[in-house]
Write a protein that holds these residues in place. Structure first.
Motif, PDB file in Angstrom:
ATOM      1  N   ASP A 194       0.827  -1.212   0.000  1.00  0.00           N
ATOM      2  CA  ASP A 194       0.000   0.000   0.000  1.00  0.00           C
ATOM      3  C   ASP A 194       0.857   1.255   0.000  1.00  0.00           C
ATOM      4  O   ASP A 194       0.521   2.256  -0.657  1.00  0.00           O
ATOM      5  CB  ASP A 194      -0.931   0.010   1.222  1.00  0.00           C
ATOM      6  CG  ASP A 194      -2.031  -1.030   1.120  1.00  0.00           C
ATOM      7  OD1 ASP A 194      -2.256  -1.539   0.006  1.00  0.00           O
ATOM      8  OD2 ASP A 194      -2.658  -1.335   2.156  1.00  0.00           O
ATOM      9  N   ALA A 195       1.980   1.212   0.723  1.00  0.00           N
ATOM     10  CA  ALA A 195       2.877   2.366   0.766  1.00  0.00           C
ATOM     11  C   ALA A 195       3.493   2.611  -0.609  1.00  0.00           C
ATOM     12  O   ALA A 195       3.602   3.767  -1.060  1.00  0.00           O
ATOM     13  CB  ALA A 195       3.975   2.140   1.802  1.00  0.00           C
ATOM     14  N   PHE A 196       3.895   1.537  -1.294  1.00  0.00           N
ATOM     15  CA  PHE A 196       4.469   1.710  -2.622  1.00  0.00           C
ATOM     16  C   PHE A 196       3.429   2.212  -3.620  1.00  0.00           C
ATOM     17  O   PHE A 196       3.752   2.979  -4.530  1.00  0.00           O
ATOM     18  CB  PHE A 196       5.099   0.397  -3.090  1.00  0.00           C
ATOM     19  CG  PHE A 196       6.399   0.067  -2.409  1.00  0.00           C
ATOM     20  CD1 PHE A 196       7.503   0.895  -2.558  1.00  0.00           C
ATOM     21  CD2 PHE A 196       6.515  -1.062  -1.615  1.00  0.00           C
ATOM     22  CE1 PHE A 196       8.708   0.599  -1.933  1.00  0.00           C
ATOM     23  CE2 PHE A 196       7.713  -1.371  -0.981  1.00  0.00           C
ATOM     24  CZ  PHE A 196       8.813  -0.537  -1.137  1.00  0.00           C
ATOM     25  N   THR A 197       2.185   1.780  -3.447  1.00  0.00           N
ATOM     26  CA  THR A 197       1.115   2.307  -4.300  1.00  0.00           C
ATOM     27  C   THR A 197       0.929   3.796  -4.052  1.00  0.00           C
ATOM     28  O   THR A 197       0.783   4.588  -5.000  1.00  0.00           O
ATOM     29  CB  THR A 197      -0.201   1.559  -4.031  1.00  0.00           C
ATOM     30  OG1 THR A 197      -0.049   0.185  -4.396  1.00  0.00           O
ATOM     31  CG2 THR A 197      -1.346   2.175  -4.823  1.00  0.00           C
ATOM     32  N   TYR A 198       0.962   4.184  -2.788  1.00  0.00           N
ATOM     33  CA  TYR A 198       0.851   5.605  -2.433  1.00  0.00           C
ATOM     34  C   TYR A 198       1.962   6.416  -3.088  1.00  0.00           C
ATOM     35  O   TYR A 198       1.733   7.501  -3.650  1.00  0.00           O
ATOM     36  CB  TYR A 198       0.905   5.754  -0.912  1.00  0.00           C
ATOM     37  CG  TYR A 198       0.984   7.177  -0.414  1.00  0.00           C
ATOM     38  CD1 TYR A 198      -0.170   7.937  -0.249  1.00  0.00           C
ATOM     39  CD2 TYR A 198       2.217   7.761  -0.126  1.00  0.00           C
ATOM     40  CE1 TYR A 198      -0.103   9.251   0.194  1.00  0.00           C
ATOM     41  CE2 TYR A 198       2.294   9.073   0.323  1.00  0.00           C
ATOM     42  CZ  TYR A 198       1.136   9.818   0.480  1.00  0.00           C
ATOM     43  OH  TYR A 198       1.215  11.121   0.918  1.00  0.00           O
TER      44      TYR A 198
END
Length: 376
Positions: A194-198
């Motif tokens: 999720d952090a990398f998507t952000y």
């Protein structure tokens, strides 16, 4: 000074360099550690700068992961105040410049520097204050260096989203990229999906430690879940390469055929940069599948096959090396010449987390630095 078989004599330290994989908590001066430790009441293995520096190097070479990790307990302990962080960051920049570095990305994990009461933002601002002071100090000596922060999240913690947001929050105040570091085995990039998507949604670049302590699956996850623009180390991509030798029983058997696996081909063909740290890779056992000395390091194989190789130090204090030392090691081991060093440096320029126009200007600066040495 280094002299090659081509009779070219040149000073590697004077050549302009680019540093992409260099940890802030792995590059302190021993004398500074002693002073800061005294100020905060932290006990060290030695209070003599020479002996302490040797202790760090011996610990890194001990073959004991426990002892290796203990070294960071001491450096991080003295980096818990605004003053400590700023001083370490300033000296970090000055030391890079003394080694000929003209662009450096400084990676560190703010979440490890909060025991003294600093907030995440306080810590990032303190480091930026030190980096800025370092740039000014270098300029006062008539030299130029540009630096940026790689904000890092620790793989074993669960603060990936928070640290990603921290990095984006400081993107116009010194932060140039994101990273995850720490124990590679058991803590894949997928934990931070999720952090990398952000980060991708905010067009903020990421490099991911992969292919060091773990193998091909780690690299794949870094590319898929981590959306990595670069691979931190990535040296174990060589495990996806098969080399067959012409062996007629003689001592001069040559390479007969090289076959790239699907992952290796993907990384090479798309020019995904590898942040190779030769000395560190040897110390940590990252290349143990290939041998136990630097001549066995697959960096030359990868370079000759056209992988996008960049050369880095990882932890200058622990490994007792500079970027100059790493280049000299490649010259001595693989007979690299100035053209090779220039190629490797320009690879790092192209991989830098900078806008295109800045990378173009940096490449021109590098080329000018090589002009007249026989390498440009």
């Amino acid at each position: 000074m280094t002299s090659l078989a081509t009779d070219i004599t040149f000073d590697i330290r004077a050549l302009p360099k680019v540093s992409l994989h260099d940890h802030l908590d792995g590059g302190l001066r021993p004398a500074t550690i002693i002073e800061l430790a005294d100020a905060v009441g932290h006990q060290l293995p030695s209070t003599d700068p020479v002996a302490l520096g040797q202790w760090f190097r011996d610990s890194a070479d001990s073959g004991s992961l426990v002892r290796y990790l203990e070294t960071f307990d001491h450096t991080i302990a003295v980096m818990q105040t605004r003053e400590g962080l700023a001083r370490v960051a300033q000296e970090f920049v000055e030391d890079l410049a003394d080694d000929g570095v003209v662009y450096g990305e400084v990676r560190w994990a703010p979440e490890q520097h909060l025991t003294g009461g600093l907030s995440l933002d306080d810590a990032v601002e303190a480091v930026q204050e030190g980096l800025d002071a370092g740039v000014e100090a270098v300029a006062a000596r008539g030299r130029t260096i540009q630096v940026g922060q790689l904000i890092t999240a620790m793989r074993h913690a669960d603060r990936g989203q928070e640290i990603a947001e921290l990095a984006v929050r400081h993107r116009d105040r010194g932060a140039v990229g994101f990273d995850i570091a720490g124990a590679e085995n058991g803590f894949p990039p997928a934990r931070f999906a999720d952090a990398f998507t952000y980060l991708a949604q905010h067009q903020f670049p990421a490099t991911v430690h992969a292919g060091e302590a773990a193998g091909i699956d780690s690299i794949v996850d870094a590319l898929v879940s981590g959306r990595a623009q670069r691979l931190g180390h990535g040296v174990r991509i060589a495990e996806d390469i098969t080399v067959e030798f012409d062996d007629d029983g003689g001592s001069d058997a040559g390479v007969g055929m090289v076959t790239l696996g699907r992952v290796a081909a993907w990384v090479r063909d798309r020019g995904i940069p590898l942040e190779i740290c030769p000395s560190s890779n040897l110390q940590t056992g990252a290349i143990e599948a290939f041998g136990k000395d630097i001549a066995s390091h697959p960096i030359d194989l990868l370079y000759q096959l056209g992988f996008n190789i960049t050369v880095n130090t990882d932890n200058r204090l622990m490994s007792g090396v500079s970027l100059t030392d790493e280049f000299e090691l490649l010259v001595e081991t693989f007979d690299y010449d100035l053209d090779d060093l220039l190629d490797l440096t320009l690879n790092a320029v192209e991989a830098a987390f900078l806008p295109l126009d800045s990378r173009t200007a940096l490449a021109e600066l590098i080329a000018q630095g090589y002009d007249g040495t026989g390498g440009a």
